[in-house]
Write an enzyme that holds these catalytic residues in place. Structure first.
Site, PDB file in Angstrom:
ATOM      1  N   ASP A 146     -16.420  16.101 -29.331  1.00 21.74           N
ATOM      2  CA  ASP A 146     -17.495  16.962 -29.824  1.00 21.74           C
ATOM      3  C   ASP A 146     -17.606  18.138 -28.860  1.00 21.74           C
ATOM      4  O   ASP A 146     -17.941  17.957 -27.685  1.00 21.74           O
ATOM      5  CB  ASP A 146     -18.799  16.154 -29.846  1.00 21.74           C
ATOM      6  CG  ASP A 146     -19.995  16.991 -30.287  1.00 21.74           C
ATOM      7  OD1 ASP A 146     -19.799  18.140 -30.733  1.00 21.74           O
ATOM      8  OD2 ASP A 146     -21.135  16.485 -30.183  1.00 21.74           O
ATOM      9  N   ALA A 169     -19.479  21.593 -28.564  1.00 15.54           N
ATOM     10  CA  ALA A 169     -20.508  22.454 -29.164  1.00 15.54           C
ATOM     11  C   ALA A 169     -20.904  23.615 -28.246  1.00 15.54           C
ATOM     12  O   ALA A 169     -21.702  24.456 -28.642  1.00 15.54           O
ATOM     13  CB  ALA A 169     -21.751  21.614 -29.491  1.00 15.54           C
ATOM     14  N   LYS A 194     -23.843  27.909 -30.823  1.00 13.44           N
ATOM     15  CA  LYS A 194     -24.347  28.323 -29.506  1.00 13.44           C
ATOM     16  C   LYS A 194     -23.563  29.524 -28.984  1.00 13.44           C
ATOM     17  O   LYS A 194     -24.147  30.495 -28.528  1.00 13.44           O
ATOM     18  CB  LYS A 194     -24.235  27.203 -28.476  1.00 13.44           C
ATOM     19  CG  LYS A 194     -24.254  25.808 -29.025  1.00 13.44           C
ATOM     20  CD  LYS A 194     -25.622  25.355 -29.412  1.00 13.44           C
ATOM     21  CE  LYS A 194     -25.497  24.042 -30.146  1.00 13.44           C
ATOM     22  NZ  LYS A 194     -26.735  23.370 -30.366  1.00 13.44           N
TER      23      LYS A 194
END
Ligand SMILES: Cc1ncc(COP(=O)(O)O)c(C=O)c1O
Length: 399
Positions: free
Chosen positions: A218, A220, A253
């Site tokens: 993951d 991000a 982000k």
């Protein structure tokens, strides 16, 4: 025989209350606090020195261009914007960008990618176990549970000793069963800020290969830690060593487009043919859930990445976000010997070794809002608020 009236059908009103997400509760509490000097470090978005989460200049420019040039809003299909996914490849995959065994599609943010990736795992093997570090992002377990997969914990971080429990992590992963899925944070670990170093990534990768495990990375916050390439170091090592990999990626982000829900799912198998077959299942799962991802944010990111000038400008804006994150970290780290660890971590989050009572005291006495776990967003506060934050934390630690 049952009469129609004998069975009381359940209606929507019979639903039990749901305990709301504790982070969302915290945001609501902070918003309701009338104190003008309150500090909300519970929130999970980047804020600049003046405490705002601005739209990047490059996104503004891309959106203007989009309004002028977009000729149709006709459906794009379950893959979303294919060019967007292509443009992400060199940024995310680096030297693996041209590997045809790696295929991807656009998703509604990182959450959509996570859900879709776990849906795929459940399609392959509903009995698969997902190994999740403790602690992890609080939304990981519900997403995994929602597809009916079993979860098992591996130790990751000791909040009170502010250290990664690497030996314990290695011991737990070494006992995993072939086919188990290992969820890893690519960089800027949420909630701890504690990332694996190169040697640790190499060792974890070896255990995954030797144990026949499936890595699920993951990522991000690429670019918020050490830089775009360095933040993908662990992921790229895994891609070099493993035949099967799943990646959930988010642009929310690093392009600051949170509410536009921009992300992607990539997967790698041992052959281009198997990857394309796996991708057909992914498309089917996507069709069942959201049919196709929202376009606007990905279209803006597409424009930025396609244009040399805008892309260069994005690097400048991303560097500025990272520089602020790391500068605030250093300021907090210098304020108290017990906070030194914060200077050696990455991304927006760190966890303070404070009790729930201390968290509550910070909230009541100083208007500082952080999660009960002690997780706080280092750039949740404005530059002006840093000194007050740091002295409140120091007072709290010193009792
Ligand atoms: C570790 C982690 N993974 C994934 C996500 C999902 O991000 P998105 O907002 O793109 O769904 C987040 C967001 O907070 C996160 O912290």
């Amino acid at each position: 025989m049952l009469d129609r009236t004998d069975v009381k059908a359940k209606g929507l009103a019979d639903l039990p209350p749901v305990e709301s997400d504790s982070l969302l509760q915290l945001i609501a509490l902070a918003e309701a606090d009338p104190r003008s000097d309150k500090i909300d470090v519970g929130v999970g978005v980047f804020r600049d020195g003046s405490g705002r989460t601005p739209i990047l200049q490059v996104i503004k420019q891309a959106e203007r261009r989009l309004v002028e040039t977009q000729a149709s809003k006709s459906y794009l299909g379950s893959a979303g914007d294919k060019r967007f996914t292509e443009l992400l490849r060199p940024i995310l995959l680096g030297e693996h960008a041209y590997d045809e065994r790696i295929v991807g599609l656009q998703t509604p943010g990182g959450c959509g990618a996570l859900r879709l990736g776990f849906e795929l795992i459940a399609t392959i093997n509903p009995q698969a176990r997902v190994l999740v570090g403790t602690p992890t992002w609080p939304n990981h377990p519900p997403i995994i549970r929602s597809v009916g997969l079993e979860m098992a914990a591996y130790p990751y971080y000791d909040r009170d000793r502010t250290t990664i429990l690497f030996d314990d992590m290695v011991a737990a992963l070494s006992e995993a069963r072939p086919g188990d899925v290992v969820l890893l944070h690519g960089c800027c670990h949420n909630p701890t800020g504690a990332d694996l170093n190169h040697d640790q990534w190499a060792k974890v990768t070896r255990i995954i290969v030797e144990g026949g495990l499936i890595p699920f990375v993951d990522i991000a916050y690429q670019g918020f830690g050490r830089g775009l390439n360095e933040d993908a170091h662990g992921l790229r090592g895994i891609l070099a060593a493993c035949d099967e990999v799943i990646i959930a990626q988010s642009c929310d982000k690093n392009f600051s487009v949170y509410r536009d829900r921009v992300g992607s799912l990539f997967l790698k198998t041992g052959s281009a043919e198997a990857s394309s077959r796996a991708m057909a299942h992914v498309h089917q799962r996507a069709r069942e859930m959201w049919s196709m991802p929202p376009d606007h944010g990905a279209a803006a990111v597409h424009i930025v990445l396609e244009d040399d000038e805008l892309r260069a400008q994005w690097h400048v804006e991303l560097d500025a976000m990272r520089t602020r994150i790391n500068a605030v970290r250093q300021r907090i780290a210098a304020a108290h010997p017990m906070l030194t660890f914060i200077g050696g971590q990455y991304g927006m989050f760190s966890m303070l070794p404070v009790s729930k009572e201390q968290v509550l005291r910070l909230r009541e006495n100083y208007g500082i809002y952080m999660a009960d776990s002690g997780r706080f967003n280092v750039v949740g506060m404005s530059d002006e608020q840093i000194d007050r934050f740091v002295s409140a934390i120091a007072e709290c630690i010193d009792g």
